[in-house]
Design a protein around this motif. Structure first.
Motif, mmCIF file in Angstrom:
data_model
loop_
_atom_site.group_PDB
_atom_site.id
_atom_site.type_symbol
_atom_site.label_atom_id
_atom_site.label_comp_id
_atom_site.label_asym_id
_atom_site.label_seq_id
_atom_site.Cartn_x
_atom_site.Cartn_y
_atom_site.Cartn_z
ATOM 1 N N GLU A 46 18.582 -24.873 -1.354
ATOM 2 C CA GLU A 46 19.293 -24.084 -2.370
ATOM 3 C C GLU A 46 20.303 -24.940 -3.135
ATOM 4 N N SER A 47 20.955 -25.861 -2.448
ATOM 5 C CA SER A 47 21.950 -26.719 -3.106
ATOM 6 C C SER A 47 21.317 -27.590 -4.182
ATOM 7 N N LYS A 48 20.035 -27.868 -4.073
ATOM 8 C CA LYS A 48 19.347 -28.698 -5.060
ATOM 9 C C LYS A 48 19.156 -27.978 -6.387
ATOM 10 N N TRP A 49 19.258 -26.652 -6.374
ATOM 11 C CA TRP A 49 19.100 -25.888 -7.623
ATOM 12 C C TRP A 49 20.438 -25.543 -8.261
ATOM 13 N N ALA A 50 21.534 -25.950 -7.636
ATOM 14 C CA ALA A 50 22.860 -25.669 -8.201
ATOM 15 C C ALA A 50 22.980 -26.353 -9.557
ATOM 16 N N GLY A 51 23.536 -25.651 -10.519
ATOM 17 C CA GLY A 51 23.726 -26.202 -11.852
ATOM 18 C C GLY A 51 22.499 -26.113 -12.739
ATOM 19 N N GLN A 52 21.375 -25.676 -12.174
ATOM 20 C CA GLN A 52 20.171 -25.491 -12.981
ATOM 21 C C GLN A 52 20.128 -24.036 -13.445
ATOM 22 N N ASP A 53 19.259 -23.786 -14.375
ATOM 23 C CA ASP A 53 19.119 -22.436 -14.928
ATOM 24 C C ASP A 53 18.205 -21.608 -14.016
ATOM 25 N N ILE A 54 18.669 -21.445 -12.761
ATOM 26 C CA ILE A 54 17.881 -20.751 -11.750
ATOM 27 C C ILE A 54 18.766 -19.721 -11.053
ATOM 28 N N GLN A 55 18.285 -18.490 -11.026
ATOM 29 C CA GLN A 55 18.954 -17.439 -10.262
ATOM 30 C C GLN A 55 18.322 -17.423 -8.872
ATOM 31 N N ILE A 56 19.154 -17.400 -7.836
ATOM 32 C CA ILE A 56 18.654 -17.403 -6.464
ATOM 33 C C ILE A 56 19.076 -16.111 -5.773
ATOM 34 N N SER A 57 18.102 -15.457 -5.150
ATOM 35 C CA SER A 57 18.356 -14.249 -4.368
ATOM 36 C C SER A 57 17.903 -14.496 -2.941
ATOM 37 N N HIS A 58 18.471 -13.739 -2.021
ATOM 38 C CA HIS A 58 18.132 -13.890 -0.604
ATOM 39 C C HIS A 58 17.675 -12.566 -0.015
ATOM 40 N N ILE A 59 16.677 -12.662 0.830
ATOM 41 C CA ILE A 59 16.271 -11.530 1.663
ATOM 42 C C ILE A 59 16.288 -12.050 3.093
ATOM 43 N N ARG A 60 17.226 -11.551 3.866
ATOM 44 C CA ARG A 60 17.260 -11.869 5.294
ATOM 45 C C ARG A 60 16.618 -10.681 5.989
#
Length: 188
Positions: free
Chosen positions: A25-39
């Motif tokens: 997930e840290s590799k996508w920081a600053g990119q135009d990517i929204q990250i969601s989580h399902i635990r």
């Protein structure tokens, strides 16, 4: 903006699997990517077991998967396969719930002997769910992820490099699919 959903099938909140998830997930920081989580372990157990498609949390989780361009499927390996709770969640996805999505498996296990669980346990399920763009994935051994006193994780250099390549590949594949999708709209 691209949307990636990370589905964690670990039943344990402090799992070493979280080290893999946090790093990728840290590799996508600053990119135009929204990250969601399902635990998955946080979803209502009765709703999972009884396939209650009307449960609000299940509906919300399924909507996250539907809206995503990319899906990371993360699980520890138990008895040569991914966890039962992850399977219970995947069973709730529609028959073509992963169609048009790039999927990236992340597994962690106690021994390299479980390496093929990616290919023989998970990938057939993803294929049945419509995923045609399944990336190679990353399999890690527990020893490669150390828990730190502050609650974080330390990964071996080789594992970090493999996760970095997979994160980059997922972002590139999503970008390529989005460009191709836009081209189809223009030519229609």
């Amino acid at each position: 903006m691209s949307h990636i959903v990370i589905i964690s099938g670990s039943p344990t909140p402090g799992s070493r699997l979280n080290g893999l998830i946090q790093h990728i997930e840290s590799k996508w920081a600053g990119q135009d990517i929204q990250i969601s989580h399902i635990r998955v372990a946080d979803l209502p157990p009765e709703a999972l077991l009884h396939a209650n498609f009307k449960d609000e949390q299940i509906v919300a989780a399924l909507a996250l998967v539907e809206s995503a361009s990319g899906v990371v499927i993360a699980s520890p390996v138990y008895k040569a396969s991914f966890t039962g709770i992850l399977k219970a969640f995947l069973d709730l996805l529609p028959q073509t719930g992963l169609k048009g999505k790039v999927t990236l498996p992340l597994f962690i296990g106690g021994t390299i002997a479980h390496l093929l669980s990616l290919d023989y346990a998970l990938k057939p399920v993803l294929s049945v769910l419509g995923s045609r763009n399944i990336l190679g994935g990353v399999f890690a051994i527990d020893q490669w992820v150390q828990r730190l006193d502050n609650g974080g994780f330390e990964l071996t250099e080789e594992l970090r490099e493999r996760l970095d390549r997979s994160a980059e590949e997922l972002a590139e594949e999503i970008n390529w699919l989005e460009i191709r999708s836009k081209e189809k709209v223009v030519t229609s």
